[in-house]
Design a protein around this motif. Structure first.
Motif, PDB file in Angstrom:
ATOM      1  N   UNK A   1       0.576  -1.578   0.103  1.00  0.00           N
ATOM      2  CA  UNK A   1      -0.085   0.215  -0.248  1.00  0.00           C
ATOM      3  C   UNK A   1       0.467   1.238   0.230  1.00  0.00           C
ATOM      4  N   UNK A   2       2.278   1.092   0.467  1.00  0.00           N
ATOM      5  CA  UNK A   2       3.224   2.204   0.183  1.00  0.00           C
ATOM      6  C   UNK A   2       3.179   3.205  -0.689  1.00  0.00           C
ATOM      7  N   UNK A   3       2.302   2.547  -2.190  1.00  0.00           N
ATOM      8  CA  UNK A   3       2.743   3.188  -2.958  1.00  0.00           C
ATOM      9  C   UNK A   3       1.165   4.690  -3.690  1.00  0.00           C
ATOM     10  N   UNK A   4       0.195   3.996  -2.387  1.00  0.00           N
ATOM     11  CA  UNK A   4      -1.044   4.415  -2.211  1.00  0.00           C
ATOM     12  C   UNK A   4      -1.039   5.887  -1.577  1.00  0.00           C
ATOM     13  N   UNK A   5       0.611   6.481  -1.250  1.00  0.00           N
ATOM     14  CA  UNK A   5       0.249   7.653  -0.081  1.00  0.00           C
ATOM     15  C   UNK A   5       0.617   8.620  -1.188  1.00  0.00           C
ATOM     16  N   UNK A   6      -0.879   9.754  -1.091  1.00  0.00           N
ATOM     17  CA  UNK A   6      -0.523  10.728  -2.110  1.00  0.00           C
ATOM     18  C   UNK A   6       0.395  11.813  -1.840  1.00  0.00           C
ATOM     19  N   UNK A   7       0.361  11.995  -0.372  1.00  0.00           N
ATOM     20  CA  UNK A   7       1.063  13.317   0.100  1.00  0.00           C
ATOM     21  C   UNK A   7       1.983  13.332   0.700  1.00  0.00           C
ATOM     22  N   UNK A   8       2.840  13.860   1.070  1.00  0.00           N
ATOM     23  CA  UNK A   8       3.792  13.318   2.678  1.00  0.00           C
ATOM     24  C   UNK A   8       3.661  15.854   2.368  1.00  0.00           C
ATOM     25  N   UNK A   9       2.902  16.086   3.898  1.00  0.00           N
ATOM     26  CA  UNK A   9       3.402  17.688   4.321  1.00  0.00           C
ATOM     27  C   UNK A   9       3.826  17.197   5.960  1.00  0.00           C
ATOM     28  N   UNK A  10       4.501  18.470   6.220  1.00  0.00           N
ATOM     29  CA  UNK A  10       5.140  18.555   7.572  1.00  0.00           C
ATOM     30  C   UNK A  10       4.422  20.236   8.189  1.00  0.00           C
ATOM     31  N   UNK A  11       4.332  19.675   9.114  1.00  0.00           N
ATOM     32  CA  UNK A  11       3.341  21.060  10.061  1.00  0.00           C
ATOM     33  C   UNK A  11       4.699  21.815  10.607  1.00  0.00           C
ATOM     34  N   UNK A  12       6.152  21.790  11.151  1.00  0.00           N
ATOM     35  CA  UNK A  12       6.911  22.079  11.666  1.00  0.00           C
ATOM     36  C   UNK A  12       6.635  22.071  13.164  1.00  0.00           C
TER      37      UNK A  12
END
Length: 327
Positions: free
Chosen positions: A192-203
């Protein structure tokens, strides 16, 4: 005559016992006065009383310092992202010449030169919680972040299928903990790793994580799961899911715990989260530093302070309650 002799023997025995007791007490007192009192400076990423992870970790460090008769000074930036302030505190620590500097590096790549200066000044260097790209430390006490992320990814798989969309709301971009946890999560997710659509960083800002989560949900209307990587990102994302009323639509799992996160789990926002044993981390960090200074611990030691998966179904077990409420 026998009674007199017996009486003399008893008196002599009593005197001898008193002398021995005094000698023993004197010996302990003498030893106590000769116990080395080490001076330590700890530079965490932040000291935020509203953040349970850092407040509990520092409490553990303070308790160990008190028990081992060490002085512990805390020099903490106002933000987890402020590696420049950490650099200034490192320079300040070098000038103060403590026996050891303990630090939780905010950045994986910054401040390596200054960290080297700590060692050149003859000060022992210990990492707590996170590391940098170079092996400059003599001791590390931290959660095994890759393993923790992998556990979370494996747990998340049961809620996914081939159509699931996954987003990661992470904390500080470029920090070792964010890098390692995401690596572990991706490994644990497997197919399912390929189904990660985005990673964001909140700081590591609650409000930023909140806003980013709202934007992700708008951008990906079919989003199935959000995974967060620390308390700040988890609480911010959870508040957004709650306020949008999407707890029945979005599966949410994360890392760290706090009273608010427990309440949010009770409300059905979290399906599960992995807690770090932050009190253990702080306590062991100081305890093992003292051991290092006393020559009882070899350089290069790396200690895993532990972690534990808490699910909604197991929230109220006795073991988990002790971990969630260490005090």
């Amino acid at each position: 005559m026998i009674k007199k002799n017996l009486r003399k023997i008893m008196i002599a025995a009593a005197v001898l016992a008193a002398v021995l007791s005094f000698a023993l007490l004197y010996s302990y007192a003498f030893q106590d006065t000769n116990i080395k009192s080490y001076s330590l400076i700890f530079i965490p990423k932040v000291w935020d009383e509203d953040n349970d992870f850092w407040s509990t970790l520092i409490e553990g460090a303070n308790m160990a310092a008190e028990e081992y008769n060490a002085t512990l000074e805390i020099l903490a930036p106002d933000s987890e992202t402020d590696y420049e302030q950490q650099r200034q505190y490192l320079e300040e620590a070098i000038a103060k010449k403590p026996d050891a500097v303990l630090i939780s590096p905010s950045s994986y790549t910054e401040n390596i030169e200054t960290l080297e200066k700590v060692k050149e000044a003859g000060i022992r260097l210990v990492f707590i919680d996170s590391v940098v790209s170079e092996e400059v430390q003599e001791l590390t006490v931290a959660t095994d972040n890759v393993n923790m992320g992998e556990q979370l990814g494996e747990y998340a798989c049961q809620f996914l299928d081939e159509n699931s969309q996954i987003a990661i709301v992470a904390h500080v971009e470029g920090s070792s903990t964010a890098l390692e946890r995401e690596e572990g999560i991706r490994t644990g997710l497997g197919e399912y790793e390929s189904q990660i659509v985005e990673t964001v960083f909140s700081g590591s800002e609650y409000s930023v994580a909140y806003q980013q989560t709202c934007e992700l949900i708008e951008k990906y209307p079919d989003l199935t799961m959000i995974i967060s990587t620390n308390e700040y990102s988890a609480v911010g994302a959870a508040r957004a899911i709650r306020d949008l009323g999407l707890q029945d639509q979005i599966i949410f799992v994360g890392i760290d715990s706090s009273l608010e996160m427990i309440q949010l789990m009770e409300e059905g926002i979290f399906q599960g989260f992995i807690i770090q044993k932050s009190f253990n981390m702080g306590y062991l960090g100081v305890e093992k530093t003292i051991e290092l200074l006393n020559g009882g611990l070899k350089e290069g030691t790396n200690l895993d302070s532990g972690s534990k998966l808490i699910t909604r179904e197991e929230l109220y077990t006795e073991e988990n309650q002790k971990l969630l409420f260490p005090f």
